[in-house]
Design a protein around this motif. Structure first.
Motif, PDB file in Angstrom:
ATOM      1  N   ILE A   1     -26.491  19.509  16.685  1.00 39.12           N
ATOM      2  CA  ILE A   1     -26.619  18.830  15.390  1.00 39.12           C
ATOM      3  C   ILE A   1     -26.910  19.879  14.324  1.00 39.12           C
ATOM      4  N   THR A   2     -26.073  19.931  13.307  1.00 43.22           N
ATOM      5  CA  THR A   2     -26.236  20.887  12.209  1.00 43.22           C
ATOM      6  C   THR A   2     -26.252  20.122  10.903  1.00 43.22           C
ATOM      7  N   GLY A   3     -27.163  20.497  10.015  1.00 42.46           N
ATOM      8  CA  GLY A   3     -27.207  19.847   8.715  1.00 42.46           C
ATOM      9  C   GLY A   3     -28.334  20.364   7.861  1.00 42.46           C
ATOM     10  N   ILE A   4     -28.453  19.764   6.694  1.00 42.52           N
ATOM     11  CA  ILE A   4     -29.483  20.139   5.727  1.00 42.52           C
ATOM     12  C   ILE A   4     -30.710  19.267   5.954  1.00 42.52           C
ATOM     13  N   ILE A   5     -31.877  19.904   5.999  1.00 40.63           N
ATOM     14  CA  ILE A   5     -33.123  19.144   6.159  1.00 40.63           C
ATOM     15  C   ILE A   5     -33.434  18.438   4.840  1.00 40.63           C
ATOM     16  N   LEU A   6     -33.498  17.117   4.900  1.00 43.92           N
ATOM     17  CA  LEU A   6     -33.820  16.329   3.708  1.00 43.92           C
ATOM     18  C   LEU A   6     -35.306  16.042   3.630  1.00 43.92           C
TER      19      LEU A   6
ATOM     20  N   ILE B   1     -29.230  15.644   7.196  1.00 45.04           N
ATOM     21  CA  ILE B   1     -27.936  15.072   6.797  1.00 45.04           C
ATOM     22  C   ILE B   1     -26.847  16.010   7.315  1.00 45.04           C
ATOM     23  N   THR B   2     -25.896  15.463   8.068  1.00 45.85           N
ATOM     24  CA  THR B   2     -24.833  16.278   8.658  1.00 45.85           C
ATOM     25  C   THR B   2     -23.635  16.330   7.725  1.00 45.85           C
ATOM     26  N   LYS B   3     -22.663  17.180   8.073  1.00 46.83           N
ATOM     27  CA  LYS B   3     -21.450  17.295   7.253  1.00 46.83           C
ATOM     28  C   LYS B   3     -20.635  16.014   7.274  1.00 46.83           C
ATOM     29  N   GLU B   4     -20.847  15.190   8.293  1.00 48.12           N
ATOM     30  CA  GLU B   4     -20.155  13.898   8.385  1.00 48.12           C
ATOM     31  C   GLU B   4     -20.875  12.811   7.593  1.00 48.12           C
ATOM     32  N   ASP B   5     -21.826  13.194   6.734  1.00 45.54           N
ATOM     33  CA  ASP B   5     -22.622  12.280   5.901  1.00 45.54           C
ATOM     34  C   ASP B   5     -23.435  11.282   6.725  1.00 45.54           C
ATOM     35  N   LYS B   6     -23.932  11.732   7.859  1.00 52.63           N
ATOM     36  CA  LYS B   6     -24.786  10.884   8.692  1.00 52.63           C
ATOM     37  C   LYS B   6     -26.202  11.425   8.636  1.00 52.63           C
ATOM     38  N   LEU B   7     -27.162  10.522   8.507  1.00 55.78           N
ATOM     39  CA  LEU B   7     -28.568  10.902   8.482  1.00 55.78           C
ATOM     40  C   LEU B   7     -29.104  10.825   9.906  1.00 55.78           C
ATOM     41  N   LYS B   8     -29.523  11.970  10.436  1.00 55.63           N
ATOM     42  CA  LYS B   8     -30.034  12.038  11.810  1.00 55.63           C
ATOM     43  C   LYS B   8     -31.528  12.306  11.757  1.00 55.63           C
ATOM     44  N   VAL B   9     -32.271  11.636  12.602  1.00 51.76           N
ATOM     45  CA  VAL B   9     -33.707  11.863  12.738  1.00 51.76           C
ATOM     46  C   VAL B   9     -33.904  12.610  14.052  1.00 51.76           C
TER      47      VAL B   9
ATOM     48  N   TYR C   1     -23.575  14.663   2.214  1.00 50.41           N
ATOM     49  CA  TYR C   1     -23.832  16.091   2.395  1.00 50.41           C
ATOM     50  C   TYR C   1     -23.614  16.851   1.090  1.00 50.41           C
ATOM     51  N   ALA C   2     -22.566  16.491   0.354  1.00 51.22           N
ATOM     52  CA  ALA C   2     -22.230  17.209  -0.888  1.00 51.22           C
ATOM     53  C   ALA C   2     -23.324  17.067  -1.945  1.00 51.22           C
ATOM     54  N   VAL C   3     -24.055  15.968  -1.921  1.00 49.72           N
ATOM     55  CA  VAL C   3     -25.128  15.749  -2.899  1.00 49.72           C
ATOM     56  C   VAL C   3     -26.253  16.765  -2.693  1.00 49.72           C
ATOM     57  N   PHE C   4     -26.456  17.181  -1.428  1.00 46.51           N
ATOM     58  CA  PHE C   4     -27.598  18.037  -1.113  1.00 46.51           C
ATOM     59  C   PHE C   4     -27.240  19.514  -1.001  1.00 46.51           C
ATOM     60  N   LEU C   5     -25.979  19.888  -1.234  1.00 49.01           N
ATOM     61  CA  LEU C   5     -25.620  21.308  -1.229  1.00 49.01           C
ATOM     62  C   LEU C   5     -26.340  22.108  -2.325  1.00 49.01           C
ATOM     63  N   PRO C   6     -26.508  21.570  -3.552  1.00 49.94           N
ATOM     64  CA  PRO C   6     -27.306  22.313  -4.541  1.00 49.94           C
ATOM     65  C   PRO C   6     -28.757  22.545  -4.083  1.00 49.94           C
ATOM     66  N   LEU C   7     -29.318  21.605  -3.327  1.00 50.98           N
ATOM     67  CA  LEU C   7     -30.664  21.790  -2.778  1.00 50.98           C
ATOM     68  C   LEU C   7     -30.685  22.976  -1.824  1.00 50.98           C
ATOM     69  N   HIS C   8     -29.618  23.116  -1.031  1.00 52.28           N
ATOM     70  CA  HIS C   8     -29.536  24.247  -0.106  1.00 52.28           C
ATOM     71  C   HIS C   8     -29.444  25.568  -0.868  1.00 52.28           C
ATOM     72  N   GLU C   9     -28.693  25.592  -1.958  1.00 48.02           N
ATOM     73  CA  GLU C   9     -28.592  26.814  -2.765  1.00 48.02           C
ATOM     74  C   GLU C   9     -29.958  27.190  -3.357  1.00 48.02           C
ATOM     75  N   LEU C  10     -30.693  26.195  -3.816  1.00 46.93           N
ATOM     76  CA  LEU C  10     -32.052  26.444  -4.325  1.00 46.93           C
ATOM     77  C   LEU C  10     -32.961  26.980  -3.219  1.00 46.93           C
ATOM     78  N   TRP C  11     -32.813  26.414  -2.012  1.00 46.61           N
ATOM     79  CA  TRP C  11     -33.637  26.857  -0.895  1.00 46.61           C
ATOM     80  C   TRP C  11     -33.341  28.308  -0.553  1.00 46.61           C
TER      81      TRP C  11
END
Length: 182
Positions: free
Chosen positions: A115-120, A130-138, A58-68
């Motif tokens: 389910i809450t997370g960043i759309i990859l 990707i959820t805060k628990e670092d799980k990839l959900k489809v 999840y932490a890897v994709f937080l900058p992507l969320h800021e850009l979004w």
């Protein structure tokens, strides 16, 4: 002219017709060959769009969320409170959602709710989140309602009406229709 005496040149010019206009043969334009990309089968075999398990954090994709968020603010001209909600909603329908934090609010399948997370990745029928628990959900779009929040503005996305690729969705005109049953 070949190197000859002036008399020989004059003799040649008086006996032969000189063509003043010269029509060249029309050059046929060679068609440029388009470089072909990979086929869908080749992309699958190369694992081109798969995210490696060590990168699924999840932490890897937080900058992507800021850009979004910055992208949405620019798209909606700052999300000012005096702007009508349907204008923002119309822009969000056509916006790219990669990097958005979404929550599944309603679903026919109760295991998806919450389910809450960043759309990859966004595909025609599913979101990879990707959820805060670092799980990839489809999560399928069909029969799900997603909510996304930007600067206090909460928008709901009906996945059943949203079953398009991001590139196709940006060119589509959406019609206002009634609600859907879940």
């Amino acid at each position: 002219m070949p190197k000859m005496k002036d008399e020989a040149i004059q003799d040649i010019l008086t006996r032969k017709a000189v063509v003043l206009e010269h029509y060249s043969k029309k050059k046929t334009k060679q068609k440029k060959k388009k470089t072909k990309g990979f086929t869908a089968k080749q992309r699958r075999e190369m694992h081109l769009f798969e995210i490696e398990p060590e990168q699924q954090r999840y932490a890897v994709f937080l900058p992507l969320h800021e850009l979004w968020k910055q992208y949405i603010r620019d798209l909606c001209h700052g999300l000012k409170p005096d702007v009508q909600p349907h204008v923002i909603q119309g822009k969000l329908l056509k916006a790219d959602l990669h990097g958005a934090i979404v929550t599944v609010t309603k679903s026919k399948c109760p295991s998806y709710v919450g389910i809450t997370g960043i759309i990859l990745q966004e595909f025609k029928h599913v979101f990879k989140i990707i959820t805060k628990e670092d799980k990839l959900k489809v999560v399928p779009k069909l029969n799900n309602v997603f909510s996304l929040e930007i600067d206090g503005f909460i928008s709901y996305i009906y996945g059943s009406k949203f079953q398009l690729r991001a590139s196709e969705r940006s060119a589509k005109k959406f019609k206002l229709k009634g609600t859907i049953d879940l």
